[in-house]
Design a protein around this motif. Structure first.
Motif, PDB file in Angstrom:
ATOM      1  N   PHE A 137       3.000  -0.755  -2.952  1.00 53.16           N
ATOM      2  CA  PHE A 137       3.756   0.219  -2.168  1.00 53.16           C
ATOM      3  C   PHE A 137       5.260   0.040  -2.329  1.00 53.16           C
ATOM      4  O   PHE A 137       6.020   0.971  -2.090  1.00 53.16           O
ATOM      5  CB  PHE A 137       3.356   0.175  -0.686  1.00 53.16           C
ATOM      6  CG  PHE A 137       2.079   0.901  -0.420  1.00 53.16           C
ATOM      7  CD1 PHE A 137       2.056   2.282  -0.316  1.00 53.16           C
ATOM      8  CD2 PHE A 137       0.890   0.208  -0.297  1.00 53.16           C
ATOM      9  CE1 PHE A 137       0.877   2.965  -0.081  1.00 53.16           C
ATOM     10  CE2 PHE A 137      -0.297   0.875  -0.062  1.00 53.16           C
ATOM     11  CZ  PHE A 137      -0.306   2.257   0.042  1.00 53.16           C
ATOM     12  N   MET A 138       5.689  -1.112  -2.732  1.00 55.22           N
ATOM     13  CA  MET A 138       7.120  -1.321  -3.003  1.00 55.22           C
ATOM     14  C   MET A 138       7.532  -0.497  -4.227  1.00 55.22           C
ATOM     15  O   MET A 138       8.666  -0.051  -4.332  1.00 55.22           O
ATOM     16  CB  MET A 138       7.424  -2.793  -3.261  1.00 55.22           C
ATOM     17  CG  MET A 138       7.197  -3.677  -2.088  1.00 55.22           C
ATOM     18  SD  MET A 138       8.574  -3.578  -0.960  1.00 55.22           S
ATOM     19  CE  MET A 138       8.141  -4.832   0.203  1.00 55.22           C
ATOM     20  N   ILE A 139       6.582  -0.279  -5.120  1.00 53.06           N
ATOM     21  CA  ILE A 139       6.859   0.464  -6.352  1.00 53.06           C
ATOM     22  C   ILE A 139       6.534   1.951  -6.182  1.00 53.06           C
ATOM     23  O   ILE A 139       7.337   2.820  -6.500  1.00 53.06           O
ATOM     24  CB  ILE A 139       6.053  -0.126  -7.531  1.00 53.06           C
ATOM     25  CG1 ILE A 139       6.508  -1.561  -7.793  1.00 53.06           C
ATOM     26  CG2 ILE A 139       6.187   0.734  -8.776  1.00 53.06           C
ATOM     27  CD1 ILE A 139       5.591  -2.356  -8.684  1.00 53.06           C
ATOM     28  N   ALA A 140       5.331   2.250  -5.669  1.00 50.14           N
ATOM     29  CA  ALA A 140       4.850   3.632  -5.623  1.00 50.14           C
ATOM     30  C   ALA A 140       5.307   4.411  -4.399  1.00 50.14           C
ATOM     31  O   ALA A 140       5.238   5.627  -4.393  1.00 50.14           O
ATOM     32  CB  ALA A 140       3.327   3.644  -5.691  1.00 50.14           C
ATOM     33  N   ALA A 197      -1.134  -3.476  11.680  1.00 50.45           N
ATOM     34  CA  ALA A 197      -0.026  -4.420  11.857  1.00 50.45           C
ATOM     35  C   ALA A 197       1.325  -3.703  11.889  1.00 50.45           C
ATOM     36  O   ALA A 197       2.346  -4.322  12.158  1.00 50.45           O
ATOM     37  CB  ALA A 197      -0.040  -5.459  10.739  1.00 50.45           C
ATOM     38  N   GLY A 198       1.323  -2.407  11.602  1.00 52.47           N
ATOM     39  CA  GLY A 198       2.565  -1.644  11.613  1.00 52.47           C
ATOM     40  C   GLY A 198       3.326  -1.702  10.310  1.00 52.47           C
ATOM     41  O   GLY A 198       4.473  -1.270  10.233  1.00 52.47           O
ATOM     42  N   ILE A 199       2.681  -2.215   9.272  1.00 49.46           N
ATOM     43  CA  ILE A 199       3.342  -2.361   7.968  1.00 49.46           C
ATOM     44  C   ILE A 199       3.224  -1.076   7.153  1.00 49.46           C
ATOM     45  O   ILE A 199       4.137  -0.699   6.431  1.00 49.46           O
ATOM     46  CB  ILE A 199       2.754  -3.571   7.211  1.00 49.46           C
ATOM     47  CG1 ILE A 199       3.055  -4.850   8.004  1.00 49.46           C
ATOM     48  CG2 ILE A 199       3.290  -3.649   5.794  1.00 49.46           C
ATOM     49  CD1 ILE A 199       2.299  -6.057   7.542  1.00 49.46           C
ATOM     50  N   LEU A 200       2.073  -0.411   7.277  1.00 49.39           N
ATOM     51  CA  LEU A 200       1.857   0.867   6.601  1.00 49.39           C
ATOM     52  C   LEU A 200       1.714   1.975   7.635  1.00 49.39           C
ATOM     53  O   LEU A 200       1.282   1.741   8.760  1.00 49.39           O
ATOM     54  CB  LEU A 200       0.583   0.835   5.745  1.00 49.39           C
ATOM     55  CG  LEU A 200       0.575  -0.019   4.495  1.00 49.39           C
ATOM     56  CD1 LEU A 200      -0.774   0.120   3.775  1.00 49.39           C
ATOM     57  CD2 LEU A 200       1.708   0.319   3.554  1.00 49.39           C
ATOM     58  N   ASP A 201       2.045   3.157   7.199  1.00 52.65           N
ATOM     59  CA  ASP A 201       1.846   4.353   8.001  1.00 52.65           C
ATOM     60  C   ASP A 201       0.948   5.279   7.186  1.00 52.65           C
ATOM     61  O   ASP A 201       0.832   5.125   5.973  1.00 52.65           O
ATOM     62  CB  ASP A 201       3.192   5.024   8.286  1.00 52.65           C
ATOM     63  CG  ASP A 201       3.133   5.967   9.466  1.00 52.65           C
ATOM     64  OD1 ASP A 201       2.078   6.052  10.122  1.00 52.65           O
ATOM     65  OD2 ASP A 201       4.144   6.623   9.734  1.00 52.65           O
ATOM     66  N   SER A 202       0.317   6.231   7.848  1.00 55.95           N
ATOM     67  CA  SER A 202      -0.537   7.161   7.109  1.00 55.95           C
ATOM     68  C   SER A 202      -0.237   8.593   7.531  1.00 55.95           C
ATOM     69  O   SER A 202       0.198   8.850   8.649  1.00 55.95           O
ATOM     70  CB  SER A 202      -2.018   6.845   7.352  1.00 55.95           C
ATOM     71  OG  SER A 202      -2.360   7.060   8.700  1.00 55.95           O
ATOM     72  N   GLN A 225      -1.097  -8.732   0.126  1.00 57.87           N
ATOM     73  CA  GLN A 225       0.222  -8.965  -0.474  1.00 57.87           C
ATOM     74  C   GLN A 225       0.363  -8.135  -1.750  1.00 57.87           C
ATOM     75  O   GLN A 225       1.399  -7.513  -1.983  1.00 57.87           O
ATOM     76  CB  GLN A 225       0.409 -10.454  -0.784  1.00 57.87           C
ATOM     77  CG  GLN A 225       0.485 -11.327   0.445  1.00 57.87           C
ATOM     78  CD  GLN A 225       0.355 -12.812   0.121  1.00 57.87           C
ATOM     79  OE1 GLN A 225       0.357 -13.221  -1.034  1.00 57.87           O
ATOM     80  NE2 GLN A 225       0.227 -13.623   1.160  1.00 57.87           N
ATOM     81  N   ASP A 226      -0.708  -8.110  -2.561  1.00 62.03           N
ATOM     82  CA  ASP A 226      -0.688  -7.303  -3.791  1.00 62.03           C
ATOM     83  C   ASP A 226      -0.552  -5.812  -3.459  1.00 62.03           C
ATOM     84  O   ASP A 226       0.196  -5.083  -4.116  1.00 62.03           O
ATOM     85  CB  ASP A 226      -1.959  -7.530  -4.614  1.00 62.03           C
ATOM     86  CG  ASP A 226      -2.025  -8.923  -5.225  1.00 62.03           C
ATOM     87  OD1 ASP A 226      -0.978  -9.617  -5.292  1.00 62.03           O
ATOM     88  OD2 ASP A 226      -3.142  -9.337  -5.623  1.00 62.03           O
ATOM     89  N   ILE A 227      -1.282  -5.373  -2.439  1.00 64.16           N
ATOM     90  CA  ILE A 227      -1.200  -3.968  -2.023  1.00 64.16           C
ATOM     91  C   ILE A 227       0.210  -3.651  -1.550  1.00 64.16           C
ATOM     92  O   ILE A 227       0.778  -2.601  -1.896  1.00 64.16           O
ATOM     93  CB  ILE A 227      -2.252  -3.656  -0.935  1.00 64.16           C
ATOM     94  CG1 ILE A 227      -3.654  -3.713  -1.539  1.00 64.16           C
ATOM     95  CG2 ILE A 227      -1.981  -2.295  -0.294  1.00 64.16           C
ATOM     96  CD1 ILE A 227      -4.782  -3.628  -0.517  1.00 64.16           C
TER      97      ILE A 227
END
Length: 122
Positions: free
Chosen positions: A42-45, A74-79, A36-38
């Motif tokens: 990503f919401m900011i950076a 989970a499909g929340i982040l991409d790389s 959740q913190d991570i």
């Protein structure tokens, strides 16, 4: 309650259960306070590599890499790999958002079903 109404309500409940089970990876990923913190980072950076996330955390690089992997699965982040670095960003893929919306719609459908009122009184 009529048998047909009962069957329709049961189908709606099964649809909700199906949507929840389809979203298990998302819920597992979002259940951890570190992830959740991570996610908030990503919401900011918008875009960061592992080292940048580690700088903002008390965790080791391997621990952060693990959490990023879970969020990606989970499909929340991409790389995106650029030279030797891997940069992560929020996908905000419609698939993740659509899965969560489908759960809400299915739950609302059950909640608003007139047959549910009869079920509660039986």
């Amino acid at each position: 309650m009529k048998e047909q109404e009962r069957n329709l309500l049961l189908e709606k409940k099964q649809a909700l259960l199906h949507e929840i089970r389809q979203s298990t990876d998302i819920f597992k990923a979002l259940a951890d306070p570190v992830r959740q913190d991570i996610l908030m980072m990503f919401m900011i950076a918008k875009r960061m590599n592992v080292a940048q996330v580690v700088e903002q955390s008390h965790l080791s690089r391997p621990a952060i890499s693990h959490h990023l992997k879970v969020l990606k699965q989970a499909g929340i982040l991409d790389s995106l790999k650029q030279k030797t670095e891997i940069y992560y960003s929020l996908t905000l893929e419609s698939s993740v958002i659509d899965q969560l919306k489908a759960i809400i719609r299915a739950a609302e459908d059950i909640s608003n079903d007139p047959a549910k009122a009869f079920e509660e009184h039986e």
